[in-house]
Design a protein around this motif. Structure first.
Motif, PDB file in Angstrom:
ATOM      1  N   GLY A  20       0.842  -1.195   0.000  1.00 46.65           N
ATOM      2  CA  GLY A  20       0.000   0.000   0.000  1.00 46.65           C
ATOM      3  C   GLY A  20       0.873   1.240   0.000  1.00 46.65           C
ATOM      4  O   GLY A  20       1.992   1.221   0.523  1.00 46.65           O
ATOM      5  N   ILE A  21       0.365   2.302  -0.608  1.00 49.88           N
ATOM      6  CA  ILE A  21       1.144   3.543  -0.699  1.00 49.88           C
ATOM      7  C   ILE A  21       0.280   4.740  -0.299  1.00 49.88           C
ATOM      8  O   ILE A  21      -0.804   4.947  -0.855  1.00 49.88           O
ATOM      9  CB  ILE A  21       1.721   3.723  -2.127  1.00 49.88           C
ATOM     10  N   LEU A  22       0.780   5.503   0.663  1.00 49.69           N
ATOM     11  CA  LEU A  22       0.139   6.765   1.037  1.00 49.69           C
ATOM     12  C   LEU A  22       0.545   7.820   0.016  1.00 49.69           C
ATOM     13  O   LEU A  22       1.686   7.808  -0.459  1.00 49.69           O
ATOM     14  CB  LEU A  22       0.635   7.235   2.411  1.00 49.69           C
ATOM     15  N   THR A  23      -0.367   8.738  -0.291  1.00 50.16           N
ATOM     16  CA  THR A  23      -0.028   9.780  -1.256  1.00 50.16           C
ATOM     17  C   THR A  23       0.401  11.031  -0.494  1.00 50.16           C
ATOM     18  O   THR A  23      -0.415  11.668   0.181  1.00 50.16           O
ATOM     19  CB  THR A  23      -1.249  10.065  -2.158  1.00 50.16           C
ATOM     20  N   GLY A  24       1.686  11.350  -0.617  1.00 53.72           N
ATOM     21  CA  GLY A  24       2.253  12.431   0.195  1.00 53.72           C
ATOM     22  C   GLY A  24       1.491  13.738   0.064  1.00 53.72           C
ATOM     23  O   GLY A  24       1.102  14.351   1.053  1.00 53.72           O
ATOM     24  N   PHE A  62       4.730  -0.456   4.026  1.00 55.94           N
ATOM     25  CA  PHE A  62       3.954   0.392   3.119  1.00 55.94           C
ATOM     26  C   PHE A  62       4.852   1.518   2.651  1.00 55.94           C
ATOM     27  O   PHE A  62       5.930   1.742   3.228  1.00 55.94           O
ATOM     28  CB  PHE A  62       2.674   0.926   3.790  1.00 55.94           C
ATOM     29  N   GLY A  63       4.456   2.203   1.593  1.00 50.18           N
ATOM     30  CA  GLY A  63       5.295   3.263   1.042  1.00 50.18           C
ATOM     31  C   GLY A  63       4.591   4.607   1.050  1.00 50.18           C
ATOM     32  O   GLY A  63       3.428   4.721   1.434  1.00 50.18           O
ATOM     33  N   VAL A  64       5.333   5.627   0.610  1.00 50.10           N
ATOM     34  CA  VAL A  64       4.753   6.967   0.437  1.00 50.10           C
ATOM     35  C   VAL A  64       5.078   7.434  -0.979  1.00 50.10           C
ATOM     36  O   VAL A  64       6.201   7.282  -1.453  1.00 50.10           O
ATOM     37  CB  VAL A  64       5.328   7.975   1.460  1.00 50.10           C
ATOM     38  N   ASN A  65       4.044   7.970  -1.662  1.00 53.42           N
ATOM     39  CA  ASN A  65       4.242   8.516  -3.010  1.00 53.42           C
ATOM     40  C   ASN A  65       4.591   9.994  -2.916  1.00 53.42           C
ATOM     41  O   ASN A  65       3.976  10.746  -2.171  1.00 53.42           O
ATOM     42  CB  ASN A  65       2.943   8.342  -3.825  1.00 53.42           C
ATOM     43  N   LEU A  66       5.585  10.380  -3.710  1.00 48.25           N
ATOM     44  CA  LEU A  66       5.950  11.789  -3.825  1.00 48.25           C
ATOM     45  C   LEU A  66       5.869  12.157  -5.304  1.00 48.25           C
ATOM     46  O   LEU A  66       6.705  11.717  -6.099  1.00 48.25           O
ATOM     47  CB  LEU A  66       7.365  12.008  -3.284  1.00 48.25           C
TER      48      LEU A  66
END
Ligand code: FMN
Length: 330
Positions: A39-43, A67-71
């Motif tokens: 899963g990726i959070l949207t920064g 999980f990751g973060v989108n930049l």
């Protein structure tokens, strides 16, 4: 399942939920990670770097999986404070970042110094090669079918993915147009070592958007998207609603139009209201051609479970199938 993508990201299945403006909140990202994907959070969905720190804490309370973060680095006149968002990601101990948009070059060293795995998302092989040279760990490559920005080259995934897999040494993640086990099996057979999905994850129970939007994806077909901003060379694929029609009419009228004239129709607050308030004609909603493959609104665990089972079945039918020169086990 085992590919370099599952190994390097520490996930059970090579299925990634790409960053999505207004959608990539902790509810969705944690559900995907709990189901064995990433899963990726949207920064930039968070209004400030401080709010992003809080969202990361919230996500961590909802999953103990990676999980990751989108930049997303956008070419804007008034850019958000990217360096501060990067600091929030690093300080929060996030291990995986998805970069997209402009080159993430200026932030790569910071991420690498903190042992963060960088997945760069792009739409051309030349950009993917340049990201590889700059030190990213893997690339997601978006074909013409995708939601959001497919670039200006108009190459579909059936050609783009194998060309990228042939050209790159780092793992390739196929993105755009994938919504089921068939697409996943095809992507792996084309040489990708993972898949990235956006539109399909919008039509899941945990996606934090209004049911009207989810139903529009269920009811719609592969013809229900439109390309906007083509005349501005910043093409975006969106749900074909009234706003998309109006934007296209303005773009293609004699003499065209400037972005300033379109802006009131496409501002983020309207898009957010459409997604969250359920007024499907109220603003721009990013969506890909995979709408044509979406027939229901499962949980993320149901979706990932059945995709993996179907993908396995299809690749095992192709007996003796093995990954593209890499150790791939399905
Ligand atoms: C509602 C929505 C919002 C999106 N917003 C972003 C974004 O802010 N940044 C980004 O890198 N990609 C964004 N994307 C693109 C996805 O991360 C992903 O690359 C794309 O959806 C893949 O194509 P698919 O929709 O055919 O699966 C968005 C996609 C959707 C559906």
């Amino acid at each position: 399942m085992k590919t370099r993508v599952t190994e390097q990201l520490g996930i059970a299945y090579p299925i990634i939920q790409g960053g999505m403006q207004w959608v990539g909140l902790a509810e969705l990202a944690s559900a995907v990670s709990n189901a064995g994907g990433l899963g990726i959070l949207t920064g930039l969905t968070q209004p400030t770097p401080e709010a992003l720190r809080e969202e990361i804490v919230r996500c961590r309370a909802m999953t103990d999986r990676p999980f990751g973060v989108n930049l997303t680095i956008l070419p804007t006149v008034k850019p958000p404070p990217y360096a501060e968002y990067v600091r929030a990601i690093v300080d929060s101990g996030v291990r995986i970042v998805e970069t997209a948009g402009n080159s993430p070059r200026e932030f790569i060293k910071t991420f690498k110094d903190h042992g963060i795995t960088i997945v760069h998302k792009c739409t051309t092989v030349r950009h993917a090669l340049s990201a590889e040279r700059n030190g990213v760990d893997m690339v997601s490559i978006d074909g013409l079918e995708c939601a959001g920005h497919p670039g200006e080259d108009d190459v579909g995934g059936l050609v783009l993915i194998p060309v990228a897999a042939r050209a790159l040494k780092i793992p390739v993640i196929a993105s755009g147009g994938i919504a089921d086990g068939r697409g996943m099996a095809a992507a792996l057979a084309l040489g990708a070592e993972g898949i990235n999905m956006g539109t399909r994850f919008c039509a899941t129970r945990e996606a934090p958007i209004h049911d009207n939007v989810k139903q529009a994806l269920v009811n719609g077909s592969e013809r229900d998207t439109a390309l906007i901003y083509r005349t501005l060379r910043n093409t975006a694929r969106v749900y074909r609603n009234q706003i998309a029609h109006q934007v296209r009419e303005m773009e293609y009228r004699p003499g065209g139009c400037r972005f300033e004239e379109i802006r009131p129709l496409v501002i983020g607050t309207r898009g957010r209201a459409a997604l969250q308030g359920g007024e499907v004609d109220g603003g721009i909603i990013s969506a890909g051609q995979s709408i044509g493959l979406i027939d229901d609104v499962p949980t993320c665990a149901e979706l990932i479970g059945r995709m993996v089972a179907d993908c396995r079945r299809r690749l095992h039918i192709a007996s003796g199938w093995a990954g593209e020169g890499h150790d791939v086990r399905v």
